[in-house]
Design a protein around this motif. Structure first.
Motif, PDB file in Angstrom:
ATOM      1  N   UNK A   4       0.834  -1.198   0.000  1.00  0.00           N
ATOM      2  CA  UNK A   4       0.000   0.000   0.000  1.00  0.00           C
ATOM      3  C   UNK A   4       0.867   1.245   0.000  1.00  0.00           C
ATOM      4  N   UNK A   5       0.235   2.329  -0.402  1.00  0.00           N
ATOM      5  CA  UNK A   5       0.885   3.634  -0.436  1.00  0.00           C
ATOM      6  C   UNK A   5      -0.191   4.680  -0.201  1.00  0.00           C
ATOM      7  N   UNK A   6       0.174   5.762   0.480  1.00  0.00           N
ATOM      8  CA  UNK A   6      -0.769   6.844   0.742  1.00  0.00           C
ATOM      9  C   UNK A   6      -0.234   8.115   0.083  1.00  0.00           C
ATOM     10  N   UNK A   7      -1.130   8.858  -0.551  1.00  0.00           N
ATOM     11  CA  UNK A   7      -0.726  10.087  -1.223  1.00  0.00           C
ATOM     12  C   UNK A   7      -1.759  11.182  -1.048  1.00  0.00           C
ATOM     13  N   UNK A   8      -1.335  12.407  -1.331  1.00  0.00           N
ATOM     14  CA  UNK A   8      -2.228  13.561  -1.288  1.00  0.00           C
ATOM     15  C   UNK A   8      -2.314  14.130  -2.694  1.00  0.00           C
ATOM     16  N   UNK A   9      -3.540  14.341  -3.163  1.00  0.00           N
ATOM     17  CA  UNK A   9      -3.771  14.977  -4.455  1.00  0.00           C
ATOM     18  C   UNK A   9      -4.239  16.406  -4.247  1.00  0.00           C
ATOM     19  N   UNK A  10      -3.793  17.300  -5.126  1.00  0.00           N
ATOM     20  CA  UNK A  10      -4.149  18.715  -5.056  1.00  0.00           C
ATOM     21  C   UNK A  10      -4.636  19.143  -6.432  1.00  0.00           C
ATOM     22  N   UNK A  11      -5.771  19.860  -6.470  1.00  0.00           N
ATOM     23  CA  UNK A  11      -6.304  20.277  -7.750  1.00  0.00           C
ATOM     24  C   UNK A  11      -7.103  21.563  -7.615  1.00  0.00           C
ATOM     25  N   UNK A  24      -5.509   9.729  -0.261  1.00  0.00           N
ATOM     26  CA  UNK A  24      -5.886   8.469  -0.899  1.00  0.00           C
ATOM     27  C   UNK A  24      -4.932   7.364  -0.476  1.00  0.00           C
ATOM     28  N   UNK A  25      -5.494   6.196  -0.200  1.00  0.00           N
ATOM     29  CA  UNK A  25      -4.673   5.018   0.039  1.00  0.00           C
ATOM     30  C   UNK A  25      -4.815   4.088  -1.165  1.00  0.00           C
ATOM     31  N   UNK A  26      -3.678   3.705  -1.740  1.00  0.00           N
ATOM     32  CA  UNK A  26      -3.638   2.753  -2.842  1.00  0.00           C
ATOM     33  C   UNK A  26      -3.168   1.416  -2.291  1.00  0.00           C
ATOM     34  N   UNK A  27      -3.821   0.335  -2.688  1.00  0.00           N
ATOM     35  CA  UNK A  27      -3.372  -1.009  -2.326  1.00  0.00           C
ATOM     36  C   UNK A  27      -3.309  -1.852  -3.590  1.00  0.00           C
ATOM     37  N   UNK A  28      -2.369  -2.776  -3.623  1.00  0.00           N
ATOM     38  CA  UNK A  28      -2.221  -3.650  -4.780  1.00  0.00           C
ATOM     39  C   UNK A  28      -1.471  -4.917  -4.393  1.00  0.00           C
ATOM     40  N   UNK A  29      -1.668  -5.915  -5.206  1.00  0.00           N
ATOM     41  CA  UNK A  29      -0.922  -7.157  -5.084  1.00  0.00           C
ATOM     42  C   UNK A  29       0.326  -6.983  -5.941  1.00  0.00           C
ATOM     43  N   UNK A  30       1.474  -7.085  -5.338  1.00  0.00           N
ATOM     44  CA  UNK A  30       2.731  -6.835  -6.049  1.00  0.00           C
ATOM     45  C   UNK A  30       2.907  -7.760  -7.248  1.00  0.00           C
ATOM     46  N   UNK A  33      -0.191  -6.252 -10.204  1.00  0.00           N
ATOM     47  CA  UNK A  33      -0.523  -4.848  -9.999  1.00  0.00           C
ATOM     48  C   UNK A  33      -1.602  -4.337 -10.948  1.00  0.00           C
ATOM     49  N   UNK A  34      -1.503  -4.639 -12.231  1.00  0.00           N
ATOM     50  CA  UNK A  34      -2.475  -4.091 -13.184  1.00  0.00           C
ATOM     51  C   UNK A  34      -3.903  -4.523 -12.874  1.00  0.00           C
ATOM     52  N   UNK A  35      -4.083  -5.728 -12.411  1.00  0.00           N
ATOM     53  CA  UNK A  35      -5.438  -6.217 -12.168  1.00  0.00           C
ATOM     54  C   UNK A  35      -5.883  -6.058 -10.724  1.00  0.00           C
ATOM     55  N   UNK A  36      -5.008  -5.621  -9.844  1.00  0.00           N
ATOM     56  CA  UNK A  36      -5.381  -5.593  -8.427  1.00  0.00           C
ATOM     57  C   UNK A  36      -5.295  -4.213  -7.779  1.00  0.00           C
ATOM     58  N   UNK A  37      -5.003  -3.168  -8.540  1.00  0.00           N
ATOM     59  CA  UNK A  37      -4.866  -1.832  -7.950  1.00  0.00           C
ATOM     60  C   UNK A  37      -6.218  -1.323  -7.467  1.00  0.00           C
ATOM     61  N   UNK A  38      -6.280  -0.937  -6.204  1.00  0.00           N
ATOM     62  CA  UNK A  38      -7.487  -0.376  -5.597  1.00  0.00           C
ATOM     63  C   UNK A  38      -7.123   0.920  -4.892  1.00  0.00           C
ATOM     64  N   UNK A  39      -8.112   1.757  -4.688  1.00  0.00           N
ATOM     65  CA  UNK A  39      -7.876   2.999  -3.952  1.00  0.00           C
ATOM     66  C   UNK A  39      -9.057   3.290  -3.048  1.00  0.00           C
ATOM     67  N   UNK A  40      -8.768   4.006  -1.965  1.00  0.00           N
ATOM     68  CA  UNK A  40      -9.782   4.422  -1.010  1.00  0.00           C
ATOM     69  C   UNK A  40      -9.537   5.880  -0.667  1.00  0.00           C
TER      70      UNK A  40
END
Length: 92
Positions: A4-11, A24-30, A33-40
């Protein structure tokens, strides 16, 4: 392995209705990755532009290069302050 990784978006957009921030928190199966990327979305906020920056942004098309460079720097400081405030809110 799940990562997982957490980031801040600005717009902000051309409507000048404010600055949007999102945590946003991104989670994925290493291994997939292409088929398992999720975000919250963990937190979102919108901040109004101060009148001094709003006025300069709304007239940016008539600004000189020097004025645009100063506006760019001022926006960077403003965004940086918003992000610091946003992070403080998240930690509370």
């Amino acid at each position: 392995m799940i990562k997982n990784s957490i980031g801040i978006g600005v717009m902000s957009g051309t409507s000048l209705d404010g600055v949007d921030l999102v945590l946003v928190e991104f989670t994925w199966n290493a291994n997939q990755m292409k088929s398992s990327l999720n975000y919250t979305f963990l937190k979102t906020s919108t901040f109004d532009f101060p009148s001094s920056i709003f006025e300069r942004l709304s007239k940016a098309y008539d600004s000189s290069g020097i004025e645009l460079a100063q506006l760019d720097a001022d926006l960077g400081f403003y965004y940086g302050g918003l992000i610091q405030e946003f992070i403080k809110e998240v930690r509370e």
